[in-house]
Design a protein around this motif. Structure first.
Motif, PDB file in Angstrom:
ATOM      1  N   LYS A  40      -6.136   8.389   4.576  1.00 36.30           N
ATOM      2  CA  LYS A  40      -7.087   7.895   5.578  1.00 36.30           C
ATOM      3  C   LYS A  40      -7.170   6.367   5.544  1.00 36.30           C
ATOM      4  O   LYS A  40      -7.353   5.723   6.587  1.00 36.30           O
ATOM      5  CB  LYS A  40      -8.465   8.500   5.333  1.00 36.30           C
ATOM      6  CG  LYS A  40      -8.552   9.985   5.685  1.00 36.30           C
ATOM      7  CD  LYS A  40      -9.931  10.538   5.386  1.00 36.30           C
ATOM      8  CE  LYS A  40     -10.006  12.017   5.748  1.00 36.30           C
ATOM      9  NZ  LYS A  40     -11.324  12.608   5.392  1.00 36.30           N
ATOM     10  N   LYS A  41      -7.031   5.798   4.360  1.00 42.02           N
ATOM     11  CA  LYS A  41      -7.047   4.337   4.219  1.00 42.02           C
ATOM     12  C   LYS A  41      -5.868   3.724   4.978  1.00 42.02           C
ATOM     13  O   LYS A  41      -6.011   2.725   5.696  1.00 42.02           O
ATOM     14  CB  LYS A  41      -6.976   3.984   2.733  1.00 42.02           C
ATOM     15  CG  LYS A  41      -7.264   2.537   2.389  1.00 42.02           C
ATOM     16  CD  LYS A  41      -7.244   2.345   0.885  1.00 42.02           C
ATOM     17  CE  LYS A  41      -7.547   0.905   0.481  1.00 42.02           C
ATOM     18  NZ  LYS A  41      -8.936   0.524   0.771  1.00 42.02           N
ATOM     19  N   TRP A  79      -7.828  10.705   0.611  1.00 40.11           N
ATOM     20  CA  TRP A  79      -8.597   9.470   0.790  1.00 40.11           C
ATOM     21  C   TRP A  79      -7.658   8.304   1.060  1.00 40.11           C
ATOM     22  O   TRP A  79      -7.913   7.465   1.930  1.00 40.11           O
ATOM     23  CB  TRP A  79      -9.431   9.206  -0.474  1.00 40.11           C
ATOM     24  CG  TRP A  79     -10.039   7.833  -0.537  1.00 40.11           C
ATOM     25  CD1 TRP A  79     -11.196   7.417   0.045  1.00 40.11           C
ATOM     26  CD2 TRP A  79      -9.504   6.688  -1.221  1.00 40.11           C
ATOM     27  NE1 TRP A  79     -11.427   6.083  -0.237  1.00 40.11           N
ATOM     28  CE2 TRP A  79     -10.409   5.607  -1.009  1.00 40.11           C
ATOM     29  CE3 TRP A  79      -8.367   6.471  -2.002  1.00 40.11           C
ATOM     30  CZ2 TRP A  79     -10.201   4.346  -1.549  1.00 40.11           C
ATOM     31  CZ3 TRP A  79      -8.152   5.209  -2.532  1.00 40.11           C
ATOM     32  CH2 TRP A  79      -9.056   4.162  -2.310  1.00 40.11           C
ATOM     33  N   TYR A  80      -6.552   8.238   0.336  1.00 37.03           N
ATOM     34  CA  TYR A  80      -5.623   7.120   0.501  1.00 37.03           C
ATOM     35  C   TYR A  80      -4.884   7.219   1.829  1.00 37.03           C
ATOM     36  O   TYR A  80      -4.598   6.209   2.469  1.00 37.03           O
ATOM     37  CB  TYR A  80      -4.628   7.069  -0.659  1.00 37.03           C
ATOM     38  CG  TYR A  80      -4.085   5.674  -0.876  1.00 37.03           C
ATOM     39  CD1 TYR A  80      -4.835   4.729  -1.559  1.00 37.03           C
ATOM     40  CD2 TYR A  80      -2.848   5.302  -0.367  1.00 37.03           C
ATOM     41  CE1 TYR A  80      -4.361   3.432  -1.740  1.00 37.03           C
ATOM     42  CE2 TYR A  80      -2.375   4.016  -0.546  1.00 37.03           C
ATOM     43  CZ  TYR A  80      -3.133   3.088  -1.232  1.00 37.03           C
ATOM     44  OH  TYR A  80      -2.673   1.820  -1.399  1.00 37.03           O
ATOM     45  N   ARG A  82      -6.507   4.001   8.750  1.00 32.21           N
ATOM     46  CA  ARG A  82      -7.421   2.970   9.267  1.00 32.21           C
ATOM     47  C   ARG A  82      -6.717   1.624   9.402  1.00 32.21           C
ATOM     48  O   ARG A  82      -7.009   0.840  10.310  1.00 32.21           O
ATOM     49  CB  ARG A  82      -8.647   2.843   8.359  1.00 32.21           C
ATOM     50  CG  ARG A  82      -9.598   4.028   8.454  1.00 32.21           C
ATOM     51  CD  ARG A  82     -10.930   3.725   7.779  1.00 32.21           C
ATOM     52  NE  ARG A  82     -10.786   3.543   6.349  1.00 32.21           N
ATOM     53  CZ  ARG A  82     -10.858   4.529   5.450  1.00 32.21           C
ATOM     54  NH1 ARG A  82     -11.046   5.781   5.865  1.00 32.21           N
ATOM     55  NH2 ARG A  82     -10.747   4.280   4.165  1.00 32.21           N
ATOM     56  N   LYS A 119       0.825  -1.204   0.000  1.00 30.96           N
ATOM     57  CA  LYS A 119       0.000   0.000   0.000  1.00 30.96           C
ATOM     58  C   LYS A 119       0.865   1.263   0.000  1.00 30.96           C
ATOM     59  O   LYS A 119       0.532   2.252  -0.670  1.00 30.96           O
ATOM     60  CB  LYS A 119      -0.958  -0.007   1.192  1.00 30.96           C
ATOM     61  CG  LYS A 119      -2.042  -1.067   1.074  1.00 30.96           C
ATOM     62  CD  LYS A 119      -3.075  -0.947   2.157  1.00 30.96           C
ATOM     63  CE  LYS A 119      -4.168  -2.004   1.999  1.00 30.96           C
ATOM     64  NZ  LYS A 119      -4.913  -1.863   0.744  1.00 30.96           N
ATOM     65  N   SER A 161       0.991   4.061  -2.957  1.00 30.63           N
ATOM     66  CA  SER A 161       0.774   5.476  -2.675  1.00 30.63           C
ATOM     67  C   SER A 161       1.896   6.332  -3.256  1.00 30.63           C
ATOM     68  O   SER A 161       1.657   7.391  -3.841  1.00 30.63           O
ATOM     69  CB  SER A 161       0.680   5.693  -1.158  1.00 30.63           C
ATOM     70  OG  SER A 161       0.519   7.049  -0.850  1.00 30.63           O
TER      71      SER A 161
END
Length: 268
Positions: A183-184, A180-181, A187, A143, A147
């Motif tokens: 925040k991903k 958005w990414y 989480r 991930k 990014s």
């Protein structure tokens, strides 16, 4: 705009870090200088001579408290930015910024609202099961690489195919903002409770598995000299620095004694 040179930049960073230290001390928030900043404190009692930034880390509960309360209790020109209080912010960690300055990073996506800053990294819990930890690290690596490919600026030194791949991915994911990414990733980081974990790490950024350490390392803190200030640090900094840098008291070769950052700083 007036250009800010390295000595003035460092003074501004030290003042930001002093405010962070004072705020955390007053509000019982655990923090430690980290990365090259902690290495600089131990080896040089200040900045690594070729370094130009300050980093610190906080256990996730303290990080969340800091990000939620710093701005409302601080009336100076300093402001904490995160993906949850600024929709243009694209990192999964926070920055405390001097809003009277402007900093232009050439390798990262431009964020015109940012200036001279100190990075604040959350320390998250890791799965207690060894196999689950390995799967977590593999997932995080994919991930973070994804990014970087999408949201970093294209480097002219990159191979042509990588440039093309990055442009394609950027177009495909244009509807999903970097915020958005971030925040991903956030989480993903909070899936494992800091307090309930045997091992913790700055997993959503940092040096990957080198960051992994026993949670007990955050039980005790000391004050270390840094330039003309004193900042908080984990007492067992030897374990942390050895993980990250190996024989950390040994200077790197001359050719590696260079800044890793590429930016310009101005007064607004």
């Amino acid at each position: 705009m007036k250009y800010i040179k390295i000595d003035e930049l460092r003074k501004l960073q030290l003042d930001i870090m002093q405010t962070i230290h004072d705020f955390c001390t007053k509000n019982n928030i655990r923090y430690s200088i980290s990365g090259g900043t902690l290495l600089g404190a131990v080896r040089h009692k200040g900045y690594i001579p070729w370094d130009d930034d300050i980093d610190c880390m906080m256990p996730r509960p303290d990080y969340e408290k800091f990000v939620a309360t710093f701005n409302e209790n601080n009336d100076s020109s300093l402001k904490v930015f995160s993906s949850y209080n600024d929709r243009n912010f694209f990192q999964p960690f926070a920055k405390v910024v001097n809003t009277k300055t402007r900093l232009i990073e050439h390798e990262d996506r431009s964020q015109p609202n940012l200036g001279v800053y100190v990075d604040i990294f959350p320390i998250d819990g890791l799965p207690n099961d060894e196999n689950a930890r390995e799967k977590y690290w593999n997932m995080i690596a994919k991930k973070k690489n994804f990014s970087t490919v999408i949201y970093s600026k294209i480097n002219n030194k990159e191979h042509g195919l990588k440039k093309i791949a990055r442009k394609i991915l950027f177009c495909l994911f244009r509807p999903f903002s970097a915020n958005w990414y971030a925040k991903k990733l956030h989480r993903l980081g909070i899936k494992n409770s800091f307090e309930a974990s045997k091992f913790v790490a700055n997993s959503i950024f940092g040096y990957h598995k080198k960051e992994q350490m026993p949670k007990s390392i955050f039980d005790d803190f000391v004050l270390l000299d840094f330039e003309d200030r004193k900042f908080s640090a984990i007492k067992d900094y030897n374990t942390y620095l050895s993980n990250l840098f190996g024989d950390y008291m040994q200077l790197p070769p001359k050719e590696k004694q260079v800044s890793k950052h590429d930016f310009e700083v101005y007064w607004r």
